[in-house]
Design an enzyme around this catalytic site. Structure first.
Site, PDB file in Angstrom:
ATOM      1  CB  THR A  28      -0.962   0.038   1.212  1.00 24.22           C
ATOM      2  OG1 THR A  28      -0.213  -0.150   2.415  1.00 24.22           O
ATOM      3  CG2 THR A  28      -2.037  -1.034   1.110  1.00 24.22           C
ATOM      4  CG  HIS A 121      -2.436 -15.736  -3.631  1.00 27.29           C
ATOM      5  ND1 HIS A 121      -2.983 -14.895  -2.697  1.00 27.29           N
ATOM      6  CD2 HIS A 121      -2.665 -16.993  -3.160  1.00 27.29           C
ATOM      7  CE1 HIS A 121      -3.515 -15.603  -1.699  1.00 27.29           C
ATOM      8  NE2 HIS A 121      -3.327 -16.880  -1.958  1.00 27.29           N
ATOM      9  CB  CYS A 129      -1.233 -19.513 -24.865  1.00 26.81           C
ATOM     10  SG  CYS A 129      -2.543 -20.230 -25.886  1.00 26.81           S
ATOM     11  CB  CYS A 150      -1.911 -17.399 -27.811  1.00 22.99           C
ATOM     12  SG  CYS A 150      -0.442 -18.308 -28.266  1.00 22.99           S
TER      13      CYS A 150
END
Ligand code: OAD
Length: 240
Positions: A28, A121, A129, A150
């Site tokens: 932040t 994450h 792709c 792609c």
């Protein structure tokens, strides 16, 4: 605060295997909003609730809307590391810190110079792709109109873990190994409400569990030291 900083300094000086576990609050101060604070992403109004947008089923069914959100809200390519990222990189450089485990997808720990970064994450900087697996740089995503495709025609997906998707096994195993080995665990800038990431903390066996967060977390009671403050300011106050 003075006494807490002193304790933090002592903990660091007596530790040789520090692990940092962090979340959106670490970024932040680099201008990237977190998710659950009052000014976080989940409090803002969009065409769809943001928690739904960042899910696998939404990505598959509303890919164009997902990408509108992704490009506007999750890509922060101009953001710079703040003093929290920088101090953690310095702690690694002097051999005290062995790993940063992050829930963030913004790549700022690496920009600050951290080498061992475990991204629970994923990262917006990796994209692939869904048909042929070809990798694409983030610039291809940010520069694309609508849904990026792609050269084979397949849809490109950012390598971020959306809700309903599993975390990468190798990243989990390595994170557990580091947390088990840690003699000090610093947790910062995370509400600790998202699993399985937050569950990793149960593997810590040491006696120097430090929590640096602006607001309360479910782990405050279990911490050996809680500092309610800005993580950039707190870590910046540590002289190595
Ligand atoms: P949250 O938004 O849930 O929590 C951020 C925490 O950081 C809050 O408790 C804030 O009080 C605190 N905070 C904000 N700025 C701070 C600062 N400068 N110094 C100290 N503390 C600060 O973010 P996460 O815990 O990272 O997952 O959220 C976990 C996951 O939920 C994210 O990775 C994301 C989200 O849904 C996925 O998208 C899969």
């Amino acid at each position: 605060m003075h006494n807490q900083l002193e304790t933090l300094r002592q903990f660091i000086s007596t530790s040789n295997y520090i692990v940092f576990f962090g979340g959106a609050g670490v970024s932040t101060e680099s201008g990237i909003p977190d998710f659950r604070s009052v000014d976080g992403l989940y409090s803002q109004k969009y065409k769809y609730p943001p928690e739904r947008i960042v899910s696998r089923s939404f990505f598959m069914s509303n890919t164009a809307d997902y990408y509108d959100f992704h490009k506007a809200r999750l890509l922060h390519m101009d953001a710079k590391p703040n003093p929290a990222h920088i101090k953690l990189a310095e702690l690694e450089k002097i051999g005290k810190l062995k790993a940063v485990i992050t829930q963030n997808i913004d790549g700022l720990h690496q920009s600050a110079g951290s080498v061992k970064v475990l991204e629970l994450h994923g990262s917006v900087y990796r994209n692939f792709c869904m048909e042929c697996g070809l990798n694409y740089e983030v610039k291809f995503i940010s520069g694309s109109e609508g849904v990026p495709h792609c050269s084979c025609g397949g849809v490109i997906k950012p390598d971020v873990v959306l809700f309903e998707e599993a975390l990468d096994d190798d990243v989990m195993v390595e994170s557990i190994m580091h947390i088990k080995n840690a003699d000090m665990l610093i947790i910062g800038g995370t509400s600790l409400g998202v699993y399985p990431a937050a569950g990793l903390l149960n593997y810590y066996r040491g006696s120097k569990l430090v929590l640096i967060n602006k607001s309360e977390t479910p782990w405050d009671e279990r911490a050996d030291l809680v500092i309610n403050g800005s993580i950039g300011e707190v870590l910046n106050a540590i002289v190595l």
